[in-house]
Scaffold this active site. Structure first.
Site, PDB file in Angstrom:
ATOM      1  N   LYS A  73       3.970  -0.151   8.327  1.00  0.00           N
ATOM      2  CA  LYS A  73       5.181  -0.850   8.784  1.00  0.00           C
ATOM      3  C   LYS A  73       5.010  -1.365  10.211  1.00  0.00           C
ATOM      4  CE  LYS A  73       7.804   2.710   7.778  1.00  0.00           C
ATOM      5  NZ  LYS A  73       6.810   3.542   7.055  1.00  0.00           N
ATOM      6  N   THR A  74       4.517  -0.521  11.097  1.00  0.00           N
ATOM      7  CA  THR A  74       4.304  -0.931  12.494  1.00  0.00           C
ATOM      8  C   THR A  74       3.241  -2.019  12.583  1.00  0.00           C
ATOM      9  OG1 THR A  74       4.924   1.281  13.272  1.00  0.00           O
ATOM     10  CG2 THR A  74       3.701  -0.122  14.804  1.00  0.00           C
ATOM     11  N   ASP A 118      11.585   1.181  15.420  1.00  0.00           N
ATOM     12  CA  ASP A 118      11.099   2.174  14.460  1.00  0.00           C
ATOM     13  C   ASP A 118      12.174   3.238  14.251  1.00  0.00           C
ATOM     14  OD1 ASP A 118       9.359   3.346  12.712  1.00  0.00           O
ATOM     15  OD2 ASP A 118       8.047   4.213  14.238  1.00  0.00           O
ATOM     16  N   THR A 167      11.845   5.223   7.046  1.00  0.00           N
ATOM     17  CA  THR A 167      11.326   5.971   5.898  1.00  0.00           C
ATOM     18  C   THR A 167      12.468   6.420   4.994  1.00  0.00           C
ATOM     19  OG1 THR A 167      11.385   8.011   7.210  1.00  0.00           O
ATOM     20  CG2 THR A 167       9.310   6.797   7.161  1.00  0.00           C
ATOM     21  N   ARG A 226      -3.236   5.546   6.833  1.00  0.00           N
ATOM     22  CA  ARG A 226      -3.345   6.390   8.028  1.00  0.00           C
ATOM     23  C   ARG A 226      -4.146   7.656   7.733  1.00  0.00           C
ATOM     24  NH1 ARG A 226       2.060   7.141  10.251  1.00  0.00           N
ATOM     25  NH2 ARG A 226       1.636   5.289  11.518  1.00  0.00           N
TER      26      ARG A 226
END
Length: 344
Positions: A73-74, A118, A167, A226
């Site tokens: 997302k980032t 975020d 999330t 990640r």
């Protein structure tokens, strides 16, 4: 040997970003949309929206990205900003404590810039309400004074794009969700896409590795980039110390044996949860609070951190009466699955 007292804070397969990974994430982060692997439907829609906005010389509509941690997302937010030719300001829901914090950021945004928030589901409700006119009318209502003498001044803002990431979409209020022009759900990645990501990032890190190692890391990465990057880094460390610098199948298997991560990507914490459910509660169903007390974890941690992946791979079930281990979990952990009782 793997750590038998491992907690959520030091798990290698924890999808949340760790403080010491910031530089690694920046190094490996794709810079453009065509470099971003996976999430093809989102990329196609974003590409059309970006090209149309640039053709009309307008900022993009506000964008909401939601999905599990570690899915990009980032990274997408930074790519969108770069593709639009502007800069990006980054903050988070918990960081915006006062109206003045938000006002300072919004008033300094230039036309076409991106504001990335975020954990937007954790915005203070008062802050959220101040954000509404900024998103709709590109203006900020500021109250000056108190009591009967108070007055509202409307301050115009430059046209910007808000990108929110969360999330937990269900925790966003309806009015806030409605103010986003685009809402995209990031799914877990396909193994083939994870392999592409590992291959790309290994080249950036200067790691030589074979196809078998790439597949092994991909199979244990929980379909999350990640986690794949984290496992690649740990495997590279083992290769540098125990091998000759090249990541091969033997080195990769040795690394996973040391880390205690099995072929399904489960670590000691996952196995402890399932083993406790099987041994102490006969496989369940067991209530969430009972299970949390038995393994010494918070209920919220089990529900938001441990469960999603175990549910995804079919090792855990949620029933009206509680959590239940599946036959696949029994077999994987070496237990004999319970016999199905039938009525005669």
């Amino acid at each position: 040997m793997p750590n038998q007292n491992q907690t959520v804070d030091d798990r290698l397969v924890e999808p949340e970003a760790k403080s010491d990974e910031v530089m690694l994430d920046i190094t490996l982060r794709p810079q453009h949309l065509d470099e971003f692997v996976g999430q093809e439907p989102i990329k196609q829609n974003l590409n059309i929206s970006i090209q149309a906005a640039k053709k009309r010389a307008e900022p993009l509509e506000h964008i909401l990205l939601y999905g599990n941690p570690g899915l990009g997302k980032t990274t997408l937010a930074h790519i969108i900003s770069r593709e639009m030719g502007g800069s990006i300001k980054v903050t988070s829901g918990p960081a915006l404590e006062k109206i003045g914090d938000l006002a300072a950021i919004l008033s300094n945004l230039q036309t076409g810039e991106v504001l990335f928030i975020d954990e937007i589901h954790r915005l203070n409700k008062v802050i959220e309400e101040v954000l509404y006119p900024a998103l709709e009318d590109y203006s900020l209502d500021i109250i000056i004074g108190k009591g009967p003498s108070a007055r509202v001044i409307r301050m115009p803002l430059n046209r910007f794009t808000l990108i929110g990431a969360t999330t937990k979409l269900s925790l966003l209020s309806g009015p806030l969700r409605d103010r986003f022009g685009h809402t995209f759900h990031l799914n877990f990645y396909e193994p083939a896409d994870i392999e592409k990501i590992i291959t790309r990032n290994a080249a950036i890190l200067g790691c030589a590795m074979d196809d078998d190692s790439t597949k092994l890391i991909s199979s244990r990465a929980r379909r999350t980039p990640r986690i794949a990057n984290r496992l690649l880094k740990r495997t590279r460390d083992v290769a540098d110390v125990e091998g000759v610098g090249k990541i091969d199948k033997k080195i990769t298997q040795q690394a996973f044996a040391m880390l205690g991560i099995d072929e399904f990507g489960l670590d000691e914490v996952d196995r402890r949860l399932l083993t406790t459910l099987i041994e102490k509660f006969h496989g369940g169903p067991a209530g969430l609070n009972t299970l949390a007390a038995a393994i010494g974890e918070e209920m919220d941690t089990i529900e938001t951190v441990y469960e999603p992946f175990l549910l995804q791979i079919g090792f855990l079930e949620r029933t009206p009466r509680g959590r239940k281990a599946t036959n696949a979990a029994y077999s994987h952990l070496g237990f004999e699955p319970p016999k199905i009782q039938t009525l005669l």
